[in-house]
Design a protein around this motif. Sequence first.
Motif, PDB file in Angstrom:
ATOM      1  N   LEU A   1     -12.568   6.188  -7.261  1.00 13.36           N
ATOM      2  CA  LEU A   1     -13.966   6.563  -7.427  1.00 13.36           C
ATOM      3  C   LEU A   1     -14.474   5.970  -8.736  1.00 13.36           C
ATOM      4  O   LEU A   1     -13.856   6.169  -9.786  1.00 13.36           O
ATOM      5  N   PHE A   2     -15.586   5.217  -8.647  1.00 13.67           N
ATOM      6  CA  PHE A   2     -16.182   4.587  -9.815  1.00 13.67           C
ATOM      7  C   PHE A   2     -17.529   5.240 -10.113  1.00 13.67           C
ATOM      8  O   PHE A   2     -18.242   5.670  -9.207  1.00 13.67           O
ATOM      9  N   SER A   3     -17.883   5.262 -11.384  1.00 15.01           N
ATOM     10  CA  SER A   3     -19.217   5.701 -11.773  1.00 15.01           C
ATOM     11  C   SER A   3     -20.197   4.551 -11.551  1.00 15.01           C
ATOM     12  O   SER A   3     -19.801   3.428 -11.230  1.00 15.01           O
ATOM     13  N   SER A   4     -21.499   4.809 -11.745  1.00 12.90           N
ATOM     14  CA  SER A   4     -22.505   3.768 -11.531  1.00 12.90           C
ATOM     15  C   SER A   4     -22.370   2.613 -12.521  1.00 12.90           C
ATOM     16  O   SER A   4     -22.804   1.499 -12.254  1.00 12.90           O
ATOM     17  N   SER A   5     -21.721   2.870 -13.666  1.00 10.95           N
ATOM     18  CA  SER A   5     -21.498   1.809 -14.656  1.00 10.95           C
ATOM     19  C   SER A   5     -20.230   1.010 -14.387  1.00 10.95           C
ATOM     20  O   SER A   5     -19.939   0.055 -15.104  1.00 10.95           O
ATOM     21  N   GLY A   6     -19.450   1.404 -13.370  1.00 12.69           N
ATOM     22  CA  GLY A   6     -18.225   0.680 -13.035  1.00 12.69           C
ATOM     23  C   GLY A   6     -16.969   1.279 -13.625  1.00 12.69           C
ATOM     24  O   GLY A   6     -15.868   0.764 -13.388  1.00 12.69           O
ATOM     25  N   ALA A   7     -17.101   2.372 -14.393  1.00 12.37           N
ATOM     26  CA  ALA A   7     -15.922   3.011 -14.983  1.00 12.37           C
ATOM     27  C   ALA A   7     -15.174   3.808 -13.918  1.00 12.37           C
ATOM     28  O   ALA A   7     -15.772   4.400 -13.020  1.00 12.37           O
ATOM     29  N   VAL A   8     -13.844   3.845 -14.051  1.00 12.96           N
ATOM     30  CA  VAL A   8     -13.004   4.558 -13.088  1.00 12.96           C
ATOM     31  C   VAL A   8     -13.065   6.056 -13.376  1.00 12.96           C
ATOM     32  O   VAL A   8     -12.755   6.506 -14.486  1.00 12.96           O
ATOM     33  N   VAL A   9     -13.465   6.838 -12.375  1.00 15.02           N
ATOM     34  CA  VAL A   9     -13.524   8.298 -12.506  1.00 15.02           C
ATOM     35  C   VAL A   9     -12.234   8.929 -12.004  1.00 15.02           C
ATOM     36  O   VAL A   9     -11.694   9.848 -12.626  1.00 15.02           O
ATOM     37  N   ASN A  10     -11.734   8.432 -10.894  1.00 18.77           N
ATOM     38  CA  ASN A  10     -10.516   8.991 -10.301  1.00 18.77           C
ATOM     39  C   ASN A  10      -9.779   7.879  -9.583  1.00 18.77           C
ATOM     40  O   ASN A  10     -10.403   7.006  -8.960  1.00 18.77           O
ATOM     41  N   SER A  11      -8.455   7.886  -9.660  1.00 14.53           N
ATOM     42  CA  SER A  11      -7.668   6.836  -9.008  1.00 14.53           C
ATOM     43  C   SER A  11      -6.311   7.392  -8.585  1.00 14.53           C
ATOM     44  O   SER A  11      -5.646   8.076  -9.363  1.00 14.53           O
ATOM     45  N   THR A  12      -5.921   7.093  -7.358  1.00 15.80           N
ATOM     46  CA  THR A  12      -4.650   7.554  -6.810  1.00 15.80           C
ATOM     47  C   THR A  12      -4.071   6.479  -5.894  1.00 15.80           C
ATOM     48  O   THR A  12      -4.821   5.822  -5.160  1.00 15.80           O
ATOM     49  N   VAL A  13      -2.762   6.331  -5.952  1.00 11.60           N
ATOM     50  CA  VAL A  13      -2.051   5.422  -5.058  1.00 11.60           C
ATOM     51  C   VAL A  13      -1.078   6.244  -4.221  1.00 11.60           C
ATOM     52  O   VAL A  13      -0.228   6.959  -4.770  1.00 11.60           O
ATOM     53  N   ASP A  14      -1.218   6.161  -2.905  1.00 10.38           N
ATOM     54  CA  ASP A  14      -0.260   6.763  -1.983  1.00 10.38           C
ATOM     55  C   ASP A  14       0.493   5.626  -1.313  1.00 10.38           C
ATOM     56  O   ASP A  14      -0.106   4.840  -0.556  1.00 10.38           O
ATOM     57  N   GLY A  15       1.788   5.547  -1.602  1.00 15.05           N
ATOM     58  CA  GLY A  15       2.576   4.425  -1.103  1.00 15.05           C
ATOM     59  C   GLY A  15       3.776   4.860  -0.296  1.00 15.05           C
ATOM     60  O   GLY A  15       4.181   6.028  -0.295  1.00 15.05           O
ATOM     61  N   SER A  16       4.344   3.901   0.401  1.00 16.72           N
ATOM     62  CA  SER A  16       5.544   4.161   1.192  1.00 16.72           C
ATOM     63  C   SER A  16       6.317   2.855   1.360  1.00 16.72           C
ATOM     64  O   SER A  16       5.717   1.766   1.373  1.00 16.72           O
ATOM     65  N   ILE A  17       7.621   2.988   1.460  1.00 20.59           N
ATOM     66  CA  ILE A  17       8.488   1.858   1.799  1.00 20.59           C
ATOM     67  C   ILE A  17       8.985   2.093   3.218  1.00 20.59           C
ATOM     68  O   ILE A  17       9.767   3.013   3.461  1.00 20.59           O
ATOM     69  N   GLN A  18       8.485   1.289   4.162  1.00 20.32           N
ATOM     70  CA  GLN A  18       8.857   1.409   5.563  1.00 20.32           C
ATOM     71  C   GLN A  18       9.856   0.321   5.923  1.00 20.32           C
ATOM     72  O   GLN A  18       9.822  -0.772   5.363  1.00 20.32           O
ATOM     73  N   MET A  19      10.713   0.635   6.873  1.00 13.37           N
ATOM     74  CA  MET A  19      11.773  -0.298   7.248  1.00 13.37           C
ATOM     75  C   MET A  19      11.981  -0.258   8.753  1.00 13.37           C
ATOM     76  O   MET A  19      11.830   0.781   9.389  1.00 13.37           O
ATOM     77  N   LYS A  20      12.299  -1.420   9.298  1.00 15.49           N
ATOM     78  CA  LYS A  20      12.667  -1.518  10.708  1.00 15.49           C
ATOM     79  C   LYS A  20      13.864  -2.443  10.804  1.00 15.49           C
ATOM     80  O   LYS A  20      13.810  -3.601  10.372  1.00 15.49           O
ATOM     81  N   SER A  21      14.950  -1.929  11.369  1.00 15.37           N
ATOM     82  CA  SER A  21      16.230  -2.639  11.361  1.00 15.37           C
ATOM     83  C   SER A  21      16.577  -3.163  12.745  1.00 15.37           C
ATOM     84  O   SER A  21      16.437  -2.461  13.745  1.00 15.37           O
ATOM     85  N   TYR A  22      16.997  -4.420  12.772  1.00 14.16           N
ATOM     86  CA  TYR A  22      17.545  -5.035  13.984  1.00 14.16           C
ATOM     87  C   TYR A  22      18.951  -5.554  13.699  1.00 14.16           C
ATOM     88  O   TYR A  22      19.334  -6.638  14.126  1.00 14.16           O
ATOM     89  N   LEU A  23      19.720  -4.781  12.936  1.00 14.73           N
ATOM     90  CA  LEU A  23      21.066  -5.193  12.539  1.00 14.73           C
ATOM     91  C   LEU A  23      22.091  -4.690  13.541  1.00 14.73           C
ATOM     92  O   LEU A  23      22.049  -3.532  13.959  1.00 14.73           O
ATOM     93  N   SER A  24      23.013  -5.542  13.903  1.00 22.13           N
ATOM     94  CA  SER A  24      24.106  -5.133  14.788  1.00 22.13           C
ATOM     95  C   SER A  24      25.190  -4.440  13.975  1.00 22.13           C
ATOM     96  O   SER A  24      25.472  -4.822  12.835  1.00 22.13           O
ATOM     97  N   GLY A  25      25.788  -3.419  14.548  1.00 21.58           N
ATOM     98  CA  GLY A  25      26.869  -2.720  13.860  1.00 21.58           C
ATOM     99  C   GLY A  25      26.418  -1.617  12.927  1.00 21.58           C
ATOM    100  O   GLY A  25      27.250  -0.861  12.434  1.00 21.58           O
TER     101      GLY A  25
END
Length: 465
Positions: free
Chosen positions: A220-244
Amino acid sequence: RERKGRPASASSSSRMLSQFFVLSPRGDTIISKDYRGDSPQGAAESLFRKVKFWATEGEVENPAAEAPPVLVIDKVTYMWVKKNGLLFACNTRFNSSPSLCLELLNRIAKVFKDYCGVLSEEAIRKNFILIYELLDEMIDFGYPQGTSTENLKAFVYNEPVLVDAARGRSLVSSSKTTPSSAVHKPVVAPQQATGLASVAPAGKDRNEIFVDILERLTMLFSSSGAVVNSTVDGSIQMKSYLSGNPELRLALNEDLVVGKGGAYGSVVLDDCNFHECVRLDEFETSRVLSFYPPDGEFVVLNYRCTGDFRAPFRVLPSVEELSPFQLEVVVVVRADVPETNYGANVSVSVPAPRSCAGATVANIQSAAGPHTGDYNQVDKKITWHVKKFQGGTEHAFRAKLALSSVCTQATKKEIGPVTLTFEIPMYNVSNLQVKYLRIAQQHKGYNPYRWVRYVTRSSSYVCRI
């Protein structure tokens, strides 16, 4: 063939479903399974109409509002989730737990994607025999049995029919990259689906593992461009096609700090949680995760951070009164990402005031690249589109609004806020990095392909005017 028994306890009726169905974006019933015979006729159509026309039935004040995930229609409870445009839904006449039903729907959608490779209407229609077999194993007489892709492999024998998820796309020929559609493969190869232990011909199937570091930004930015609120929601996703199914070791930044108090320049996460298969023996000392990857797509790590980080796009809006009946809206957006990166499918939208009778939005070909714009009279919203927003460049979006009444201060306050949607490939704002992904006990001649991708997307990117 071993069959799972039905729960005998009457108290478990809180987990009982009556019917499950999958609807297309047009409302067509693709999959329908009636488990108890007590579901009303036309249940799928009733739910679709309720969800589709929720905002026009006078039940809510906001015309853009979506129907809630739990609805009651004629004393029958419906639960639904939307995945890739498809509506996964179930209903029950019992006092079932809504959270359990919604989680079940999400897991069913995940299993469908694991077995079909891609979650789409075409994939489900071509694999409807496999889909019904999966439903028979996952739900018995309305009682959930199991939604583990790995455990279902012992009971499911139908072959998946492959669907081309990248139709019309060009393939990348470099040995260091692979097309994004490569991850859309079923976890069960045709040889495994038939129960045969045959070996695929060389060059057809490879030992591969895909890792996605996905981050969703809320800013969320103010009208002057300053950051009011900032959050990062991240994840590390994986998909495996390994034999064994070998044990894997995944290393993250050595300067990673969980909680407050990290040194300057270190990666600080407010909180995080791990998949149940992850062992954390070495995480505190060397930031290494050890695990045996389960079949299908799974999330290794979820994390969240709210510290100061560099915003990928800076927004500077302004409104100028040209005449008593005309306003000009200017939104300057600067890409504060490296020049080697870019924002894909960037969309900038601004709500117009209620007295707006029309708007002139110019399509501009500038040095930073082309951008197009349009005005929706029904929603009273101005939208600009940039297909490729190169890092280090700046776009000035302009629109002239014609008003049906004299402009006042209250009219100007109705304009905004500015909303951005975008996706930035191979870039993340938290600086969380996968240093390496290795097999714990390396065998000679077994060197799988490892593909790592970073993607940053906007969740809620808003600037006040």
